[in-house]
Every structure is written in C-alpha cells, then in structure tokens.
Design a protein around this motif. Structure first.
Motif, PDB file in Angstrom:
ATOM      1  N   PRO A  77       0.695  -1.210  -0.015  1.00  0.00           N
ATOM      2  CA  PRO A  77       0.081   0.101   0.066  1.00  0.00           C
ATOM      3  C   PRO A  77       0.837   1.188  -0.012  1.00  0.00           C
ATOM      4  O   PRO A  77       0.354   2.477  -0.269  1.00  0.00           O
ATOM      5  N   SER A  78       2.030   1.315   0.175  1.00  0.00           N
ATOM      6  CA  SER A  78       2.972   2.375   0.283  1.00  0.00           C
ATOM      7  C   SER A  78       4.263   1.979  -0.333  1.00  0.00           C
ATOM      8  O   SER A  78       4.660   0.850  -0.281  1.00  0.00           O
ATOM      9  N   ARG A  79       5.129   3.151  -0.674  1.00  0.00           N
ATOM     10  CA  ARG A  79       6.406   2.781  -1.148  1.00  0.00           C
ATOM     11  C   ARG A  79       7.397   2.330  -0.094  1.00  0.00           C
ATOM     12  O   ARG A  79       8.265   1.440  -0.372  1.00  0.00           O
ATOM     13  N   ILE A  80       7.388   2.554   1.098  1.00  0.00           N
ATOM     14  CA  ILE A  80       7.975   2.134   2.128  1.00  0.00           C
ATOM     15  C   ILE A  80       7.780   0.609   2.267  1.00  0.00           C
ATOM     16  O   ILE A  80       8.682  -0.391   2.360  1.00  0.00           O
ATOM     17  N   ILE A  81       6.823   0.072   2.265  1.00  0.00           N
ATOM     18  CA  ILE A  81       6.126  -1.183   2.492  1.00  0.00           C
ATOM     19  C   ILE A  81       6.741  -2.007   1.406  1.00  0.00           C
ATOM     20  O   ILE A  81       7.208  -3.138   1.495  1.00  0.00           O
ATOM     21  N   TYR A  82       6.445  -1.453   0.063  1.00  0.00           N
ATOM     22  CA  TYR A  82       7.073  -1.867  -1.038  1.00  0.00           C
ATOM     23  C   TYR A  82       8.583  -2.242  -1.060  1.00  0.00           C
ATOM     24  O   TYR A  82       9.175  -3.443  -1.334  1.00  0.00           O
ATOM     25  N   LEU A  83       9.210  -1.375  -0.390  1.00  0.00           N
ATOM     26  CA  LEU A  83      10.489  -1.443  -0.564  1.00  0.00           C
ATOM     27  C   LEU A  83      10.981  -2.456   0.524  1.00  0.00           C
ATOM     28  O   LEU A  83      12.020  -3.208   0.290  1.00  0.00           O
ATOM     29  N   ILE A  84      10.341  -2.419   1.681  1.00  0.00           N
ATOM     30  CA  ILE A  84      10.784  -3.660   2.789  1.00  0.00           C
ATOM     31  C   ILE A  84      10.603  -4.831   2.247  1.00  0.00           C
ATOM     32  O   ILE A  84      11.439  -5.759   2.264  1.00  0.00           O
ATOM     33  N   ALA A  85       9.295  -5.111   1.583  1.00  0.00           N
ATOM     34  CA  ALA A  85       9.013  -6.209   1.076  1.00  0.00           C
ATOM     35  C   ALA A  85       9.822  -6.729  -0.048  1.00  0.00           C
ATOM     36  O   ALA A  85      10.439  -7.944  -0.022  1.00  0.00           O
ATOM     37  N   THR A  86      10.108  -6.122  -1.127  1.00  0.00           N
ATOM     38  CA  THR A  86      11.033  -6.614  -2.155  1.00  0.00           C
ATOM     39  C   THR A  86      12.608  -6.710  -1.591  1.00  0.00           C
ATOM     40  O   THR A  86      13.176  -7.669  -2.294  1.00  0.00           O
ATOM     41  N   ASN A  87      12.962  -5.742  -0.699  1.00  0.00           N
ATOM     42  CA  ASN A  87      14.357  -6.165  -0.211  1.00  0.00           C
ATOM     43  C   ASN A  87      14.564  -7.223   0.590  1.00  0.00           C
ATOM     44  O   ASN A  87      15.481  -7.946   0.445  1.00  0.00           O
ATOM     45  N   TYR A  88      13.394  -7.510   1.487  1.00  0.00           N
ATOM     46  CA  TYR A  88      13.310  -9.039   2.054  1.00  0.00           C
ATOM     47  C   TYR A  88      13.380 -10.152   1.127  1.00  0.00           C
ATOM     48  O   TYR A  88      14.068 -10.898   1.328  1.00  0.00           O
ATOM     49  N   ILE A  89      12.382 -10.083   0.142  1.00  0.00           N
ATOM     50  CA  ILE A  89      12.330 -11.206  -0.551  1.00  0.00           C
ATOM     51  C   ILE A  89      13.369 -11.419  -1.596  1.00  0.00           C
ATOM     52  O   ILE A  89      13.895 -12.513  -1.924  1.00  0.00           O
ATOM     53  N   PHE A  90      13.813 -10.261  -2.360  1.00  0.00           N
ATOM     54  CA  PHE A  90      14.980 -10.281  -3.189  1.00  0.00           C
ATOM     55  C   PHE A  90      16.318  -9.795  -2.808  1.00  0.00           C
ATOM     56  O   PHE A  90      17.297 -10.005  -3.633  1.00  0.00           O
ATOM     57  N   GLY A  91      16.504  -9.327  -1.520  1.00  0.00           N
ATOM     58  CA  GLY A  91      17.616  -8.934  -1.081  1.00  0.00           C
ATOM     59  C   GLY A  91      18.893  -9.621  -1.126  1.00  0.00           C
ATOM     60  O   GLY A  91      19.964  -9.174  -1.014  1.00  0.00           O
ATOM     61  N   PHE A  92      18.689 -10.994  -1.125  1.00  0.00           N
ATOM     62  CA  PHE A  92      19.722 -12.082  -0.982  1.00  0.00           C
ATOM     63  C   PHE A  92      20.461 -12.241  -2.037  1.00  0.00           C
ATOM     64  O   PHE A  92      21.597 -12.763  -2.322  1.00  0.00           O
ATOM     65  N   ASP A  93      20.028 -11.753  -3.499  1.00  0.00           N
ATOM     66  CA  ASP A  93      20.577 -12.063  -4.459  1.00  0.00           C
ATOM     67  C   ASP A  93      20.492 -10.732  -5.728  1.00  0.00           C
ATOM     68  O   ASP A  93      19.321 -10.425  -6.084  1.00  0.00           O
ATOM     69  N   GLU A  94      21.541  -9.972  -5.673  1.00  0.00           N
ATOM     70  CA  GLU A  94      21.500  -8.747  -6.529  1.00  0.00           C
ATOM     71  C   GLU A  94      20.784  -8.940  -7.833  1.00  0.00           C
ATOM     72  O   GLU A  94      20.121  -8.030  -8.522  1.00  0.00           O
ATOM     73  N   SER A  95      21.177 -10.008  -8.378  1.00  0.00           N
ATOM     74  CA  SER A  95      20.727 -10.406  -9.845  1.00  0.00           C
ATOM     75  C   SER A  95      19.161 -10.575  -9.754  1.00  0.00           C
ATOM     76  O   SER A  95      18.786 -10.496 -10.918  1.00  0.00           O
ATOM     77  N   LEU A  96      18.456 -10.536  -8.728  1.00  0.00           N
ATOM     78  CA  LEU A  96      16.848 -10.635  -8.873  1.00  0.00           C
ATOM     79  C   LEU A  96      16.459  -9.478  -8.741  1.00  0.00           C
ATOM     80  O   LEU A  96      14.904  -9.206  -8.929  1.00  0.00           O
TER      81      LEU A  96
END
Length: 74
Positions: free
Chosen positions: A25-44
């Motif tokens: 619902p917001s940019r900050i939650i979007y960034l938190i979620a995507t960083n958590y899910i994809f953060g382990f692999d920069e290529s993703l």
C-alpha cells in the motif's frame, strides 16, 4: 518443479520471477517487502515486475480488488 528445474538456483529464480506476486500500500512497505524477498541475490533485483504499489485492502473494502489485480497483473 524439480524435474523442470533440477538446478536449485534456477528453480528458485523461476519461482521468484514467475510465480510470486505482491501488492504494497505504500512505497516504504514495497521497498521493505522487495528487499526482504529479493535482497539475498542482487541479480534478482530486476525481477520485481510482479510487485506493485497498490492498496489491496482498500480495493477489497471497495469491492474493486479483482479490477485492481487485473490492472496490474493481467
């Protein structure tokens, strides 16, 4: 899934790129979620096309969730 993608990294990449969807619902939650899910692999990091900033809770209350999902994910 293991038969189609025997290599574990390729299998995880396929799941993250093609089978995982999300709305925030917001940019900050979007960034938190995507960083958590994809953060382990920069290529993703470019694999976030199935993640959008959209308020699904509000749409559900308004009865427009199906239209919102269709708009963003087809």
């Amino acid at each position: 899934m293991k038969e189609l993608f025997p290599d574990e990294k390729q299998r995880i990449r396929h799941i993250l790129e093609h089978q995982l969807y999300g709305m925030a619902p917001s940019r900050i939650i979007y960034l938190i979620a995507t960083n958590y899910i994809f953060g382990f692999d920069e290529s993703l990091r470019s694999s976030t096309k199935h993640f959008v900033e959209a308020d699904a809770a509000f749409a559900a209350k308004e009865g427009t969730l199906a239209a919102l999902v269709e708009k963003h994910f087809g």
